[in-house]
Design an enzyme around this catalytic site. Sequence first.
Site, PDB file in Angstrom:
ATOM      1  N   ASP A   1     -25.110  37.801 -67.400  1.00 53.61           N
ATOM      2  CA  ASP A   1     -25.990  38.946 -67.127  1.00 53.61           C
ATOM      3  C   ASP A   1     -27.485  38.636 -67.100  1.00 53.61           C
ATOM      4  OD1 ASP A   1     -26.540  41.653 -66.588  1.00 53.61           O
ATOM      5  OD2 ASP A   1     -26.762  42.129 -68.703  1.00 53.61           O
TER       6      ASP A   1
ATOM      7  N   CYS B   1     -12.187  47.336 -49.119  1.00 53.42           N
ATOM      8  CA  CYS B   1     -12.653  48.727 -49.168  1.00 53.42           C
ATOM      9  C   CYS B   1     -12.124  49.508 -47.964  1.00 53.42           C
ATOM     10  CB  CYS B   1     -14.177  48.789 -49.195  1.00 53.42           C
ATOM     11  SG  CYS B   1     -14.855  48.369 -50.812  1.00 53.42           S
TER      12      CYS B   1
ATOM     13  N   CYS C   1     -30.046  55.769 -60.085  1.00 49.82           N
ATOM     14  CA  CYS C   1     -28.737  55.492 -60.697  1.00 49.82           C
ATOM     15  C   CYS C   1     -28.756  55.887 -62.183  1.00 49.82           C
ATOM     16  CB  CYS C   1     -28.406  54.012 -60.540  1.00 49.82           C
ATOM     17  SG  CYS C   1     -26.901  53.521 -61.404  1.00 49.82           S
TER      18      CYS C   1
ATOM     19  N   CYS D   1     -18.702  55.713 -60.304  1.00 48.06           N
ATOM     20  CA  CYS D   1     -18.335  55.072 -59.025  1.00 48.06           C
ATOM     21  C   CYS D   1     -17.223  54.042 -59.209  1.00 48.06           C
ATOM     22  CB  CYS D   1     -19.546  54.450 -58.342  1.00 48.06           C
ATOM     23  SG  CYS D   1     -20.417  53.237 -59.338  1.00 48.06           S
TER      24      CYS D   1
ATOM     25  N   CYS E   1     -16.309  56.056 -53.775  1.00 51.80           N
ATOM     26  CA  CYS E   1     -17.412  55.816 -54.727  1.00 51.80           C
ATOM     27  C   CYS E   1     -18.680  56.497 -54.238  1.00 51.80           C
ATOM     28  CB  CYS E   1     -17.636  54.317 -54.925  1.00 51.80           C
ATOM     29  SG  CYS E   1     -17.811  53.387 -53.399  1.00 51.80           S
TER      30      CYS E   1
ATOM     31  N   CYS F   1     -12.701  54.493 -57.952  1.00 48.44           N
ATOM     32  CA  CYS F   1     -12.192  53.418 -57.075  1.00 48.44           C
ATOM     33  C   CYS F   1     -10.677  53.253 -57.216  1.00 48.44           C
ATOM     34  CB  CYS F   1     -12.889  52.103 -57.432  1.00 48.44           C
ATOM     35  SG  CYS F   1     -12.338  50.735 -56.404  1.00 48.44           S
TER      36      CYS F   1
ATOM     37  N   CYS G   1     -12.313  53.514 -47.048  1.00 49.66           N
ATOM     38  CA  CYS G   1     -12.536  54.301 -48.272  1.00 49.66           C
ATOM     39  C   CYS G   1     -14.036  54.498 -48.513  1.00 49.66           C
ATOM     40  CB  CYS G   1     -11.898  53.561 -49.450  1.00 49.66           C
ATOM     41  SG  CYS G   1     -12.206  54.331 -51.047  1.00 49.66           S
TER      42      CYS G   1
ATOM     43  N   CYS H   1     -23.041  54.620 -66.840  1.00 49.51           N
ATOM     44  CA  CYS H   1     -22.264  55.525 -65.986  1.00 49.51           C
ATOM     45  C   CYS H   1     -21.113  54.739 -65.367  1.00 49.51           C
ATOM     46  CB  CYS H   1     -23.174  56.080 -64.890  1.00 49.51           C
ATOM     47  SG  CYS H   1     -22.319  57.002 -63.589  1.00 49.51           S
TER      48      CYS H   1
END
Length: 317
Positions: A138, A193, A219, A249, A199, A253, A196, A246
């Site tokens: 990260d 994806c 966001c 999204c 999200c 999925c 679709c 959050c």
Amino acid sequence: MNPDALARAVKEQSRQHGFVLAGITTPHPPPHFNSFQAWLDSGQHADMAYLADDRSRARRADPCLILPECRSILVLGMPYSNPQSAPLSNEPDTPRGRVAAYAWGDDYHLVIPKKLQALVTFIEEQLGQPIPNRYYTDTGPLLERDLAQRAGLGWIGKNTCLIAPQQGSYFFLAEILLGLELPPDPPFTLDHCGNCTRCIESCPTGCILPNRTMDARRCISYLTIENKNEIPPELRPLLQNWVFGCDICQMACPWNNRFAPLAGYPAFAPRPGIPNPVLAEDMALSAGEFNQKFKDSPVKRAKHRGYLRNILSVIDN
Ligand code: B12
Ligand code: SF4
Ligand code: SF4
């Protein structure tokens, strides 16, 4: 040990340490660095200035600036809890908030580096000599999702998350840069994806853009974690009851709903009182009690002040 056998042994060893995904890529410039530049240049990184400085941009463009001896990058994925494993309690008289599932247990910044060091030690033992290395999860100047896609772990979905076919997207990414030539895995070239858009439709603030990036300024994850200022009044009603991060999204999925396991690595299992905090109780926490409740938890990143700001915004809703 020849490079193919070593790569197999390292991947097997990574599974022993709790990584469910492992792949190898080269240190060549990541394929979507230009999208990252365009994202920064349009200001969509909000106040995350650390992403935009020249040093950070240069290193993301060329991982060899981090480790000049780098010949391969081992990219790993470690799962956290599926948010569906702690559904929101709905006692009408006890309003509760929601904390994103990645933050339910121990802080991955504390858990994962020890595993990465253990893998480096394993490699060095196999070869009988020290190997130049750097590892991150990260916080490093790397485009982690891009490298993961090129290492064959999965595809970058429309919600911008890295999705693995058998795993969904509820996992952390981590990388070890190695001064050692290992055989690269084929990139993940499929895009599952398809047509679709769940999200994009589910995102309360409409911040997911059509080009697999997002406007972080809107966001909820940014607004409740990284943002050190006020949450803009016009966005507060859109937070629903998210007080830290959050998952909307990702919860929308189908790949998560079909394939993501309920439990992640044990250290990330939910601690009591974190996934669905009682708003009145957490509102009353003193700074000391906040630090105690969220000791070694990712929630500490918001600091006492930011967490209370988030709770107040949610109570207003
Ligand atoms: C800044 C940041 C954020 C910001 C911005 C997120 C974003 N989507 O840009 C905020 C604070 C909002 C955030 C939120 C979250 N984050 Co975050 N975040 C980061 C960080 C530090 C940098 C990401 C970044 O550079 N963003 C800029 C965009 C442009 O880059 P990108 O996200 O990598 O997206 C790539 C695609 O857009 C691709 N691309 C561009 N054009 C095109 C076109 C096509 C066709 C394709 C296929 C791809 C493609 O290129 C980009 C560059 O690689 C990374 C760690 C790291 N060093 O990479 C973690 C990281 C992405 N975050 C992570 C997590 C867990 C989260 C949250 C789930 C936490 C939460 N529950 O609240 C949410 C998810 C929200 C979301 N939908 O992305 C994980 C994601 C793991 C995964 N499976 O994908 C990471 C990798 C950290 C980690 N080591 O585990 N995050
Ligand atoms: S994390 Fe929430 S606010 Fe951010 S893009 Fe996903 S659904 Fe939208
Ligand atoms: S919800 Fe649909 S469009 Fe969005 S990431 Fe998942 S599969 Fe892709």
